[in-house]
Design a protein around this motif. Structure first.
Motif, PDB file in Angstrom:
ATOM      1  N   VAL A  13     -13.245  41.419  13.180  1.00  0.00           N
ATOM      2  CA  VAL A  13     -14.279  42.092  12.393  1.00  0.00           C
ATOM      3  C   VAL A  13     -14.549  41.325  11.101  1.00  0.00           C
ATOM      4  CG1 VAL A  13     -14.796  44.190  11.087  1.00  0.00           C
ATOM      5  CG2 VAL A  13     -13.804  44.366  13.360  1.00  0.00           C
ATOM      6  N   CYS A  14     -13.508  40.904  10.423  1.00  0.00           N
ATOM      7  CA  CYS A  14     -13.674  40.161   9.164  1.00  0.00           C
ATOM      8  C   CYS A  14     -14.449  38.867   9.390  1.00  0.00           C
ATOM      9  CB  CYS A  14     -12.308  39.858   8.543  1.00  0.00           C
ATOM     10  SG  CYS A  14     -11.419  41.328   7.955  1.00  0.00           S
ATOM     11  N   VAL A  15     -14.181  38.188  10.519  1.00  0.00           N
ATOM     12  CA  VAL A  15     -14.896  36.946  10.823  1.00  0.00           C
ATOM     13  C   VAL A  15     -16.387  37.202  10.990  1.00  0.00           C
ATOM     14  CG1 VAL A  15     -15.205  35.147  12.566  1.00  0.00           C
ATOM     15  CG2 VAL A  15     -12.904  35.771  11.806  1.00  0.00           C
ATOM     16  N   PHE A  16     -16.740  38.229  11.767  1.00  0.00           N
ATOM     17  CA  PHE A  16     -18.157  38.549  11.971  1.00  0.00           C
ATOM     18  C   PHE A  16     -18.837  38.943  10.661  1.00  0.00           C
ATOM     19  CE2 PHE A  16     -17.016  39.022  16.506  1.00  0.00           C
ATOM     20  CZ  PHE A  16     -18.071  38.301  17.062  1.00  0.00           C
ATOM     21  N   LEU A  17     -18.116  39.658   9.798  1.00  0.00           N
ATOM     22  CA  LEU A  17     -18.694  40.048   8.514  1.00  0.00           C
ATOM     23  C   LEU A  17     -18.947  38.824   7.637  1.00  0.00           C
ATOM     24  CD1 LEU A  17     -16.596  43.259   7.676  1.00  0.00           C
ATOM     25  CD2 LEU A  17     -18.993  43.144   8.352  1.00  0.00           C
ATOM     26  N   LEU A  18     -18.026  37.872   7.665  1.00  0.00           N
ATOM     27  CA  LEU A  18     -18.193  36.654   6.864  1.00  0.00           C
ATOM     28  C   LEU A  18     -19.371  35.826   7.360  1.00  0.00           C
ATOM     29  CD1 LEU A  18     -14.476  35.573   6.331  1.00  0.00           C
ATOM     30  CD2 LEU A  18     -16.038  36.510   4.630  1.00  0.00           C
ATOM     31  N   PHE A  19     -19.721  35.955   8.628  1.00  0.00           N
ATOM     32  CA  PHE A  19     -20.880  35.259   9.164  1.00  0.00           C
ATOM     33  C   PHE A  19     -22.190  35.981   8.833  1.00  0.00           C
ATOM     34  CE2 PHE A  19     -17.961  32.893  12.019  1.00  0.00           C
ATOM     35  CZ  PHE A  19     -18.491  31.618  11.854  1.00  0.00           C
ATOM     36  N   GLY A  20     -22.070  37.148   8.202  1.00  0.00           N
ATOM     37  CA  GLY A  20     -23.262  37.840   7.739  1.00  0.00           C
ATOM     38  C   GLY A  20     -23.841  38.874   8.684  1.00  0.00           C
ATOM     39  N   TYR A  21     -23.127  39.223   9.730  1.00  0.00           N
ATOM     40  CA  TYR A  21     -23.636  40.238  10.649  1.00  0.00           C
ATOM     41  C   TYR A  21     -23.523  41.625  10.010  1.00  0.00           C
ATOM     42  CZ  TYR A  21     -23.673  36.723  14.336  1.00  0.00           C
ATOM     43  OH  TYR A  21     -23.939  35.605  15.091  1.00  0.00           O
ATOM     44  N   PRO A  22     -24.431  42.559  10.345  1.00  0.00           N
ATOM     45  CA  PRO A  22     -24.358  43.909   9.774  1.00  0.00           C
ATOM     46  C   PRO A  22     -23.017  44.570  10.061  1.00  0.00           C
ATOM     47  CG  PRO A  22     -26.454  43.585  10.895  1.00  0.00           C
ATOM     48  CD  PRO A  22     -25.617  42.389  11.216  1.00  0.00           C
TER      49      PRO A  22
END
Length: 463
Positions: A13-22
């Motif tokens: 989850v943290c990785v996807f958030l760092l990539f800017g996904y909602p």
């Protein structure tokens, strides 16, 4: 390796958030990907997802969460009514002629706005547009001015009525019930949003007092950073005889609204959700009385409220799916085992949770932490015998720092968007550091004296 899948899920989850996904889709999408992969390799039992429909139905029919759109609407309407501008003028007339007076005025106005709206972004943007140019023009140090505005805006996180406390109260209530089931205790005692509202009053006022002490201390030790403003410039023709009336006119509307909202809760006349309805109606009356309530203003306010509410509920839905998959991988048992094996017991467990939440605040918003982290750790901590109100207030103040900690502190972004070009981003980051330390100091005070959070609820709700 399989026992560590819950940690990999959280890391994903943290990785996807760092990539800017909602956020909402990062939570739900990552959970579904891990669930599908786990089902294929036999490490995840899909039966855990059978509870999802009931979870989603529980979210949309939750009466407590109805307070969220109502408090948001109240805050947006107050922003449109220009209440903060008049309030700031009144406070500046009262305190501006002393060294550091403008900074103290900003803190006091921010406190009243927090108790009226509970929305951090609205307070920071409003104060940044109204007070920052004046403070800079009068010779205030840019770091002190911007730090004061950002930190004051975050008071909306801890001073009720606060949207953060509404969300946290709902999560803590569920965690408390779950902890009681695990302990085999069936006590009539509950924890509610109203309990957190009352418990947050004293810590919130302590924060305000320490902010004022800091600004006054800087003004006393380094007068060039917070100079006084000439009386003639502040009062602009208002003589001493009419000064009191001008101050009353600025203070009366927000005080009446605070009395209507918080007074009805503390007096047992209304639930937080009902009080939110009173507040939204009162804000509409104030906007109408100031001549700012038009059909277009109402449309804009409702649209802004819908966007914020939709975001909150989508995140909550994504977090519910995430928590179910986390449980399916044995995440709760992993957390239980980890906390129980810690040397130092409950003290070490609380310290680690507070540190994790603080550092997650550098990269995550308070809503994500509230809906993802708190439901995982709170039942375990409450099962160890901690007071739910005290734990909720500790978490609320900890989450408050997430608005100030770079690189993703939202208060920093809000102020950067309205600050003059000559104000450097470095000054904003530098200015908030002392206020972050003050917030951490209040956490330390609460850890030493839990009664700061628990005494007032016990007095008000005593049988």
């Amino acid at each position: 390796m399989a026992e560590f899948l819950p940690l990999w899920l959280f890391a994903g989850v943290c990785v996807f958030l760092l990539f800017g996904y909602p956020v909402a889709f990062s939570l739900a999408g990552t959970a579904l990907l891990f669930a599908a992969g786990g089902a294929m390799f036999g490490t995840f039992d899909a039966v855990f997802l059978e509870a999802l429909p009931n979870r989603l139905f529980g979210i949309v029919r939750n009466e407590t969460l109805i307070a969220v759109p109502l408090f948001v609407l109240m805050g947006v309407l107050l922003e449109k009514s220009k209440l903060a501008e008049r309030l700031l003028d009144s406070m500046a007339m009262l305190f501006g002629t002393m060294r550091g007076g403008l900074g103290i005025s900003v803190i006091l106005v921010g406190m009243l706005m927090a108790a009226s709206t509970g929305i951090v972004g609205a307070t920071v943007v409003t104060m940044g547009m109204i007070s920052l140019p004046t403070m800079l023009r009068r010779g205030y140090d840019p770091a002190l001015a911007t730090g004061t505005i950002c930190a004051t805006g975050t008071l909306g996180q801890i001073i009720p009525p606060s949207i953060a406390l509404v969300l946290l109260g709902d999560v803590m209530s569920n965690a408390f019930q779950k902890a009681q089931l695990e302990m085999g205790v069936f006590s009539p005692k509950t924890v509610s949003v109203g309990d957190l509202f009352v418990g947050a009053l004293i810590p919130g006022l302590i924060l305000v007092a320490l902010y004022i002490v800091y600004v006054a201390g800087v003004a006393w030790l380094q007068p060039h950073k917070a100079p006084a403003v000439p009386k003639e410039e502040l009062r602009r023709g208002v003589d001493d005889s009419s000064l009191a009336m001008e101050i009353i006119k600025g203070l009366l509307p927000p005080l009446l609204l605070i009395l209507a909202v918080l007074g009805s809760i503390l007096g047992g006349l209304a639930t937080p959700t009902e009080a939110a309805g009173v507040g939204a109606f009162g804000a509409a009356i104030l906007a109408w009385a100031s001549g700012k309530l038009s059909l277009q203003t109402l449309k804009d306010s409702v649209l802004a409220t819908t966007k914020v509410t939709g975001m909150v509920f989508m995140i909550l839905i994504g977090a519910s799916l995430f928590s179910l998959v986390f449980r399916g991988f044995g995440g709760e048992e992993l957390i239980h085992e980890f906390f129980n094996q810690l040397p130092g017991g409950v003290i070490s467990a609380v310290l680690i949770v507070m540190l994790v939440m603080f550092f997650l605040g550098f990269i995550l918003d308070f809503i994500e932490i509230t809906f993802v982290v708190v439901p995982i750790v709170a039942p375990v901590l409450l099962a160890m015998g901690l007071d739910p109100i005290w734990l909720g207030i500790m978490m609320a103040i900890n989450l408050q720092t997430s608005f100030l900690t770079p690189p993703f502190g939202f208060a920093l972004f809000y102020l950067r968007g309205v600050a003059p070009p000559e104000v450097k981003t470095q000054s904003i980051y530098k200015g908030v550091i002392p206020f972050i330390m003050i917030q951490l100091f209040v956490l330390l005070l609460l850890s030493v004296w839990p009664e700061l959070a628990t005494w007032l609820p016990e007095v008000i709700y005593a049988d």
